[in-house]
Design a protein around this motif. Structure first.
Motif, short mmCIF file in Angstrom:
data_model
loop_
_atom_site.label_atom_id
_atom_site.label_comp_id
_atom_site.label_asym_id
_atom_site.label_seq_id
_atom_site.Cartn_x
_atom_site.Cartn_y
_atom_site.Cartn_z
N LYS A 1 36.72 35.05 34.68
CA LYS A 1 37.91 35.06 33.82
C LYS A 1 37.85 36.20 32.82
CE LYS A 1 39.47 31.30 31.86
NZ LYS A 1 40.91 31.45 32.17
N LEU A 2 36.67 36.38 32.23
CA LEU A 2 36.49 37.46 31.26
C LEU A 2 36.73 38.82 31.93
CD1 LEU A 2 33.68 37.71 28.61
CD2 LEU A 2 34.30 39.69 29.96
N GLU A 3 36.14 39.00 33.10
CA GLU A 3 36.26 40.28 33.80
C GLU A 3 37.71 40.57 34.18
OE1 GLU A 3 34.67 43.73 34.53
OE2 GLU A 3 33.37 42.04 33.98
N GLY A 4 38.43 39.54 34.58
CA GLY A 4 39.82 39.73 34.97
C GLY A 4 40.74 39.87 33.78
N GLU A 5 40.67 38.91 32.85
CA GLU A 5 41.61 38.88 31.74
C GLU A 5 41.38 40.01 30.73
OE1 GLU A 5 41.38 35.02 30.01
OE2 GLU A 5 42.08 33.99 31.81
N VAL A 6 40.13 40.36 30.50
CA VAL A 6 39.82 41.37 29.48
C VAL A 6 39.74 42.77 30.06
CG1 VAL A 6 38.14 42.12 27.74
CG2 VAL A 6 38.63 39.68 28.03
N ASN A 7 39.04 42.90 31.18
CA ASN A 7 38.82 44.22 31.75
C ASN A 7 39.79 44.58 32.87
OD1 ASN A 7 36.60 44.59 30.04
ND2 ASN A 7 35.20 43.65 31.50
N GLY A 8 40.60 43.61 33.28
CA GLY A 8 41.57 43.89 34.34
C GLY A 8 40.93 44.17 35.68
N ASN A 9 39.67 43.80 35.84
CA ASN A 9 38.95 44.06 37.09
C ASN A 9 39.08 42.83 37.99
OD1 ASN A 9 37.27 44.81 39.15
ND2 ASN A 9 35.62 45.52 37.82
N TYR A 10 40.23 42.69 38.64
CA TYR A 10 40.50 41.47 39.40
C TYR A 10 39.77 41.43 40.74
CZ TYR A 10 43.82 40.20 35.86
OH TYR A 10 44.38 39.85 34.66
N ALA A 11 39.37 42.58 41.26
CA ALA A 11 38.57 42.58 42.48
C ALA A 11 37.20 41.95 42.20
CB ALA A 11 38.41 44.00 43.00
N PHE A 12 36.58 42.35 41.10
CA PHE A 12 35.30 41.79 40.69
C PHE A 12 35.47 40.31 40.35
CE2 PHE A 12 31.97 40.80 37.63
CZ PHE A 12 30.85 41.41 38.19
N ALA A 13 36.54 39.99 39.63
CA ALA A 13 36.80 38.60 39.23
C ALA A 13 36.96 37.71 40.45
CB ALA A 13 38.04 38.53 38.35
N ARG A 14 37.69 38.20 41.43
CA ARG A 14 37.93 37.40 42.64
C ARG A 14 36.61 37.10 43.35
NH1 ARG A 14 42.49 38.92 47.21
NH2 ARG A 14 42.14 37.18 48.63
N PHE B 1 39.80 49.25 42.46
CA PHE B 1 39.90 48.80 43.84
C PHE B 1 38.99 49.63 44.73
CE2 PHE B 1 43.66 46.95 42.08
CZ PHE B 1 43.93 45.84 42.85
N SER B 2 38.30 48.95 45.63
CA SER B 2 37.37 49.66 46.51
C SER B 2 38.02 50.09 47.82
CB SER B 2 36.15 48.78 46.81
OG SER B 2 36.57 47.55 47.40
N ASP B 3 39.19 49.54 48.14
CA ASP B 3 39.84 49.90 49.41
C ASP B 3 41.24 50.41 49.16
OD1 ASP B 3 41.80 47.27 50.39
OD2 ASP B 3 40.34 46.97 48.78
N GLU B 4 41.66 51.35 49.99
CA GLU B 4 42.95 52.00 49.82
C GLU B 4 44.12 51.03 50.02
OE1 GLU B 4 45.58 54.69 48.69
OE2 GLU B 4 43.40 54.96 48.63
N ALA B 5 43.98 50.10 50.98
CA ALA B 5 45.07 49.15 51.25
C ALA B 5 45.32 48.26 50.04
CB ALA B 5 44.72 48.29 52.47
N GLY B 6 44.23 47.76 49.42
CA GLY B 6 44.37 46.92 48.22
C GLY B 6 44.97 47.70 47.07
N ARG B 7 44.56 48.96 46.96
CA ARG B 7 45.08 49.82 45.88
C ARG B 7 46.58 50.03 46.03
NH1 ARG B 7 41.94 53.82 46.90
NH2 ARG B 7 40.25 53.03 45.64
#
Length: 355
Positions: free
Chosen positions: A112-125, A344-350
């Protein structure tokens, strides 16, 4: 409220055994109850006292539990650096005492912290999925539903709407099966967010109305504020501008009550939008300046679901009023978008996220 009252009664009645594991665990329940009631400062004060007691008697498992709760409180107080340290300490203890249930909860909060604060939803997922797998392996259905809902939230923030809806529907079914009203609230809110992004206004509105009803029933103040925010979004989709304004105003009032300045910006952004649609430029200006002053003061939109939506609303207002600050706000939004895309690590997700 009832949980809080009973934990206090237990403490008053059983003072002779306050260092037992059950009594210490009851203190965690008390802290979480205070958190859900919006009494964040009280929750942290009581948590610090409990942490001291846990350490005094050397109960590492309960120390890990209260540290996890403290991280949650700090996250709601918009103190992400402090929250991360509490979660890191709790995760270390979870590994030390080999408690997968505690590990699942800490990973869920770190995500939650990684997603909500850092916007890193790939890591959060990824972390949410680990949390879910741990909970599933030990049959912790409460954590299963929370992790499922959060995986869905992360997927939705990445633009993966089909996956998001699937996860949320599974989570909602499970939450209702086990009677988990809290997760029902947040899963309904998340479903409403997905419905809104897909322009399904009537469905989004029904989901938020149910979320508000349940949140009020269990005194979940922050959840009620989120539900009112998304109710405002749903009403805007239906062009019910005055009803949207009322919903945003109620959401803002709760955020102010909880002293959550950053989270209040989304509701204020909603008010800017409603005033613009009604041609009330002076009123829109008053609300927009609150956001601009907040950002100019060095504050961030950490914790908000859709910071880009706030930036976009301010940009539209400034451009319409021919305010030169519009280019600066647009640049800030572009910088934020680029930062999120870079994770994002992949072009399709980006590509999906940008679209």
């Amino acid at each position: 409220q009832e949980a809080l009252e009973r934990s206090q009664k237990a403490e008053d009645t059983l003072s002779a055994v306050l260092t037992s594991e059950l009594a210490l665990y009851t203190q965690v329940v008390r802290v979480i109850s205070l958190l859900h009631l919006g009494r964040l400062d009280d929750a942290m004060v009581h948590a610090l006292k409990t942490l001291e007691l846990d350490r005094k008697v050397g109960n590492r498992r309960e120390e890990g539990r209260i540290l996890n709760a403290m991280g949650w409180v700090a996250l709601e107080q918009n103190r992400p650096v402090v929250a991360r340290q509490y979660f890191t300490d709790a995760l270390k203890i979870a590994h030390e005492v080999k408690d997968p249930g505690l590990e699942s909860r800490v990973l869920n909060h770190l995500a939650k912290l990684e997603g909500e604060v850092n916007g890193n939803y790939a890591f959060a997922r990824e972390y949410f999925e680990k949390s879910y797998q741990l909970a599933h392996d030990i049959g912790d259905r409460y954590m299963e539903v929370g992790a499922l809902s959060n995986v869905g939230f992360a997927a939705g923030m990445q633009g993966d709407f089909d996956a998001a809806r699937s996860y949320h529907e599974q989570a909602l079914s499970l939450a209702r099966e086990i009677g988990d009203k809290l997760q029902e609230v947040y899963t309904l809110i998340n479903l409403s967010a997905v419905s809104g992004l897909l322009n399904q206004a009537a469905t989004a509105l029904q989901q938020t109305q149910r979320a508000v009803e349940v949140a009020q029933k269990i005194s979940e103040r922050s959840g009620e504020a989120w539900a009112m925010l998304y109710m405002g979004h749903a009403y805007l989709l239906e062009d019910e501008v005055q009803l949207a304004q009322s919903a945003y105003t109620r959401s803002l009032a709760i955020r102010e009550e909880l002293k959550q300045a950053s989270l209040s910006m989304e509701a204020i952004g909603g008010l800017v939008e409603t005033h613009l649609r009604m041609g009330e430029i002076d009123s829109a200006s008053r609300e927009a300046e609150k956001i601009l002053e907040f950002l100019d003061g060095g504050s961030t939109l950490d914790g908000t679901d859709e910071p880009l939506r706030v930036y976009y609303t301010c940009y539209r207002f400034l451009k319409e009023t021919k305010d030169p600050r519009s280019s600066r706000i647009l640049q800030s939004a572009k910088d934020l978008l680029n930062a999120q895309v870079s994770r994002f690590s992949d072009e399709a997700g980006r590509k999906r996220y940008v679209e």
